[in-house]
Scaffold this motif. Sequence first.
Motif, PDB file in Angstrom:
ATOM      1  N   THR A  19      11.020  -8.504  15.117  1.00  0.00           N
ATOM      2  CA  THR A  19      11.247  -7.460  14.127  1.00  0.00           C
ATOM      3  C   THR A  19      10.067  -7.638  13.278  1.00  0.00           C
ATOM      4  O   THR A  19       9.709  -6.592  12.857  1.00  0.00           O
ATOM      5  CB  THR A  19      12.702  -8.051  13.618  1.00  0.00           C
ATOM      6  OG1 THR A  19      13.622  -8.244  14.659  1.00  0.00           O
ATOM      7  CG2 THR A  19      12.912  -6.955  12.489  1.00  0.00           C
ATOM      8  N   ALA A  20       9.738  -8.886  12.788  1.00  0.00           N
ATOM      9  CA  ALA A  20       8.512  -8.880  11.898  1.00  0.00           C
ATOM     10  C   ALA A  20       7.568  -8.165  12.418  1.00  0.00           C
ATOM     11  O   ALA A  20       6.343  -7.790  11.772  1.00  0.00           O
ATOM     12  CB  ALA A  20       8.429 -10.537  11.657  1.00  0.00           C
ATOM     13  N   THR A  21       7.062  -8.496  13.847  1.00  0.00           N
ATOM     14  CA  THR A  21       5.950  -8.170  14.250  1.00  0.00           C
ATOM     15  C   THR A  21       6.025  -6.495  14.497  1.00  0.00           C
ATOM     16  O   THR A  21       4.963  -5.655  13.967  1.00  0.00           O
ATOM     17  CB  THR A  21       5.486  -8.389  15.741  1.00  0.00           C
ATOM     18  OG1 THR A  21       5.508 -10.036  15.699  1.00  0.00           O
ATOM     19  CG2 THR A  21       4.419  -7.844  16.574  1.00  0.00           C
ATOM     20  N   SER A  22       6.981  -5.704  14.647  1.00  0.00           N
ATOM     21  CA  SER A  22       7.241  -4.380  14.693  1.00  0.00           C
ATOM     22  C   SER A  22       7.031  -3.974  13.348  1.00  0.00           C
ATOM     23  O   SER A  22       6.335  -2.765  13.266  1.00  0.00           O
ATOM     24  CB  SER A  22       8.391  -4.162  15.296  1.00  0.00           C
ATOM     25  OG  SER A  22       8.691  -4.672  16.693  1.00  0.00           O
ATOM     26  N   ILE A  23       7.599  -4.385  12.565  1.00  0.00           N
ATOM     27  CA  ILE A  23       7.585  -3.734  11.172  1.00  0.00           C
ATOM     28  C   ILE A  23       6.059  -4.130  10.507  1.00  0.00           C
ATOM     29  O   ILE A  23       5.352  -3.334   9.841  1.00  0.00           O
ATOM     30  CB  ILE A  23       8.450  -4.460  10.042  1.00  0.00           C
ATOM     31  CG1 ILE A  23      10.027  -3.945  10.522  1.00  0.00           C
ATOM     32  CG2 ILE A  23       8.267  -3.730   8.763  1.00  0.00           C
ATOM     33  CD1 ILE A  23      11.051  -4.521   9.830  1.00  0.00           C
ATOM     34  N   GLY A  24       5.378  -5.286  10.801  1.00  0.00           N
ATOM     35  CA  GLY A  24       4.261  -5.700  10.388  1.00  0.00           C
ATOM     36  C   GLY A  24       3.054  -4.749  11.024  1.00  0.00           C
ATOM     37  O   GLY A  24       2.076  -4.638  10.198  1.00  0.00           O
ATOM     38  N   ARG A  25       3.097  -4.320  11.892  1.00  0.00           N
ATOM     39  CA  ARG A  25       2.123  -3.564  12.492  1.00  0.00           C
ATOM     40  C   ARG A  25       2.105  -2.364  11.699  1.00  0.00           C
ATOM     41  O   ARG A  25       0.953  -1.551  11.530  1.00  0.00           O
ATOM     42  CB  ARG A  25       2.642  -3.068  14.218  1.00  0.00           C
ATOM     43  CG  ARG A  25       2.290  -4.151  15.037  1.00  0.00           C
ATOM     44  CD  ARG A  25       2.444  -3.555  16.370  1.00  0.00           C
ATOM     45  NE  ARG A  25       3.831  -3.004  16.752  1.00  0.00           N
ATOM     46  CZ  ARG A  25       4.385  -2.913  17.760  1.00  0.00           C
ATOM     47  NH1 ARG A  25       3.477  -3.109  19.029  1.00  0.00           N
ATOM     48  NH2 ARG A  25       5.530  -2.366  17.950  1.00  0.00           N
ATOM     49  N   LEU A  26       3.068  -1.701  11.306  1.00  0.00           N
ATOM     50  CA  LEU A  26       3.089  -0.322  10.476  1.00  0.00           C
ATOM     51  C   LEU A  26       2.896  -0.608   9.125  1.00  0.00           C
ATOM     52  O   LEU A  26       1.929   0.175   8.540  1.00  0.00           O
ATOM     53  CB  LEU A  26       4.706   0.329  10.585  1.00  0.00           C
ATOM     54  CG  LEU A  26       5.262   0.632  11.706  1.00  0.00           C
ATOM     55  CD1 LEU A  26       6.661   1.083  11.675  1.00  0.00           C
ATOM     56  CD2 LEU A  26       4.336   1.753  12.492  1.00  0.00           C
ATOM     57  N   LEU A  27       3.192  -1.717   8.590  1.00  0.00           N
ATOM     58  CA  LEU A  27       2.701  -2.222   7.352  1.00  0.00           C
ATOM     59  C   LEU A  27       1.276  -2.310   7.171  1.00  0.00           C
ATOM     60  O   LEU A  27       0.604  -2.056   6.319  1.00  0.00           O
ATOM     61  CB  LEU A  27       3.585  -3.435   6.830  1.00  0.00           C
ATOM     62  CG  LEU A  27       3.377  -3.973   5.273  1.00  0.00           C
ATOM     63  CD1 LEU A  27       3.501  -2.978   4.561  1.00  0.00           C
ATOM     64  CD2 LEU A  27       3.889  -5.199   4.997  1.00  0.00           C
ATOM     65  N   ALA A  77       4.069   2.076   2.163  1.00  0.00           N
ATOM     66  CA  ALA A  77       4.207   0.750   2.514  1.00  0.00           C
ATOM     67  C   ALA A  77       5.313   0.183   1.770  1.00  0.00           C
ATOM     68  O   ALA A  77       5.759  -1.042   1.871  1.00  0.00           O
ATOM     69  CB  ALA A  77       2.906  -0.022   1.634  1.00  0.00           C
ATOM     70  N   ILE A  78       5.745   0.826   0.372  1.00  0.00           N
ATOM     71  CA  ILE A  78       6.879   0.014  -0.208  1.00  0.00           C
ATOM     72  C   ILE A  78       8.097  -0.302   0.679  1.00  0.00           C
ATOM     73  O   ILE A  78       8.734  -1.291   0.588  1.00  0.00           O
ATOM     74  CB  ILE A  78       7.328   1.013  -1.479  1.00  0.00           C
ATOM     75  CG1 ILE A  78       6.080   0.974  -2.589  1.00  0.00           C
ATOM     76  CG2 ILE A  78       8.468   0.606  -2.304  1.00  0.00           C
ATOM     77  CD1 ILE A  78       6.157   1.942  -3.572  1.00  0.00           C
ATOM     78  N   ALA A 195      12.972   5.932   8.854  1.00  0.00           N
ATOM     79  CA  ALA A 195      13.690   7.169   8.357  1.00  0.00           C
ATOM     80  C   ALA A 195      13.220   6.958   6.793  1.00  0.00           C
ATOM     81  O   ALA A 195      13.120   7.757   6.059  1.00  0.00           O
ATOM     82  CB  ALA A 195      15.220   7.275   8.431  1.00  0.00           C
ATOM     83  N   ALA A 196      13.446   5.706   6.133  1.00  0.00           N
ATOM     84  CA  ALA A 196      13.234   5.435   5.038  1.00  0.00           C
ATOM     85  C   ALA A 196      11.611   5.930   4.353  1.00  0.00           C
ATOM     86  O   ALA A 196      11.244   6.495   3.512  1.00  0.00           O
ATOM     87  CB  ALA A 196      13.274   4.059   4.488  1.00  0.00           C
ATOM     88  N   VAL A 197      10.700   5.606   5.395  1.00  0.00           N
ATOM     89  CA  VAL A 197       9.284   5.822   5.129  1.00  0.00           C
ATOM     90  C   VAL A 197       9.180   7.394   5.303  1.00  0.00           C
ATOM     91  O   VAL A 197       8.500   7.985   4.335  1.00  0.00           O
ATOM     92  CB  VAL A 197       8.584   5.190   6.353  1.00  0.00           C
ATOM     93  CG1 VAL A 197       7.001   5.718   6.215  1.00  0.00           C
ATOM     94  CG2 VAL A 197       8.287   3.622   5.884  1.00  0.00           C
ATOM     95  N   GLY A 198       9.810   8.002   6.319  1.00  0.00           N
ATOM     96  CA  GLY A 198       9.825   9.315   6.183  1.00  0.00           C
ATOM     97  C   GLY A 198      10.225  10.063   4.963  1.00  0.00           C
ATOM     98  O   GLY A 198       9.632  10.998   4.651  1.00  0.00           O
ATOM     99  N   ALA A 199      11.335   9.588   4.517  1.00  0.00           N
ATOM    100  CA  ALA A 199      12.140  10.309   3.495  1.00  0.00           C
ATOM    101  C   ALA A 199      11.205  10.146   2.260  1.00  0.00           C
ATOM    102  O   ALA A 199      10.784  11.054   1.482  1.00  0.00           O
ATOM    103  CB  ALA A 199      13.326   9.492   3.145  1.00  0.00           C
ATOM    104  N   VAL A 200      10.470   9.023   1.850  1.00  0.00           N
ATOM    105  CA  VAL A 200       9.873   8.714   0.758  1.00  0.00           C
ATOM    106  C   VAL A 200       8.455   9.533   0.597  1.00  0.00           C
ATOM    107  O   VAL A 200       7.940  10.071  -0.187  1.00  0.00           O
ATOM    108  CB  VAL A 200       9.526   7.304   0.101  1.00  0.00           C
ATOM    109  CG1 VAL A 200      10.810   6.377   0.059  1.00  0.00           C
ATOM    110  CG2 VAL A 200       8.637   6.512   1.373  1.00  0.00           C
TER     111      VAL A 200
END
Length: 378
Positions: A19-27, A77-78, A195-200
């Motif tokens: 999970t950390a790796t998947s989110i970390g790539r986008l971040l 990124a937030i 979805a949160a990234v897309g919304a903001v």
Amino acid sequence: MKLRVSPPEFKGRLHDARTATSIGRLLGLAFAVCFATGLVSHFMQHPPGWLADSIPSRPSWGYRITQGLHVASGIAAIPLLLAKLWTVYPRLFEWPPLRSLRHALERLSIAVLVAGAVFELATGLLNTVKWYPWPFSFVPVHYAVAWLVTGALVLHIAVKAPEIRAHWSRRSSGTLALPTQDAPDRRSLLAAVGAAVGAVTLTTVGQSFTPLKDFILFAPRHPDHGTQGLPVNRTAAAAGVGRIAEEEYRLVVAGPRPYTLTLDELRALPQHEVELPIACVEGWSKSAHWTGVRVADLLERAGARPHARVRVESLQLRGGYRVSEMGHEHARDPLTLLALRLNGAELHPDHGYPVRLIAPNRPGVLQTKWVGRLEVLS
């Protein structure tokens, strides 16, 4: 009786490396885009001597794109950072806190990375609304901490490379070793973060990507709201500029053959029309129609050398951008004007009446308003 304190236990699922790796790539991607475009903005606003004459004036929309990406990637990124911190926060309570040199480097990189990232995103977000509740100057501190965060991120990736590699894909060895029943929940979590990234993004990016302006909800600027259909960051009153009397205005052009022009004389010169955006560091931008005198024509009359730089001075009494400089590419570009009219009407005082600079691929803070002097530099 001896009181024994045990470290807290975290039994929640999905606090795992996949999970950390998947989110970390986008971040990491968001940080990379934000850092690269931030460097572009910084060097365009504060070019070192060796770069001052090399900043291109084309494409005319270049700064609009890079600064729009800078703010959009920072905002995106937030939620990514919050999700990443939720995923890894149990590791902050690991015991013992330092187990080896590699572990110590990892902890150091995490401490600097988290503190710096939170600082950069928080101050950057407040800068978009022009609120500065701190005693330091935003630009140099934000720039310096960006390098610190980038260094910490590179160190963190280097230290965690084996674990990242083991959990990079669904077929990686580390991922296959995780409980299979967690995979659907992990996908749901990643979908929610996406979805949160897309919304903001959707509700803010319209301030620079105007086709999406109807979806603006949280952006501090709407590209259609403002005097003469264009947002205003700094009004004439805020800059200490009153209504400049037409008969008293003089444009001073200092060079090998210096001269002075009244407003009527400026109006009598050949007028040119261009469509150029105002693109501000806060992330908003809007194209407009400008009419005025080419700066290149004024420099030619002053006897300026083809590769001369130009200093532009405002009549405003205060402000960090009262004076700006242009390299020869901007100064000689036929799109660079001393504008007298905006969208077919005389400039409003808040837009720089009687004369303002408008140039292609240039930060909004350097599109000097209330211009009173052009000085040819060697």
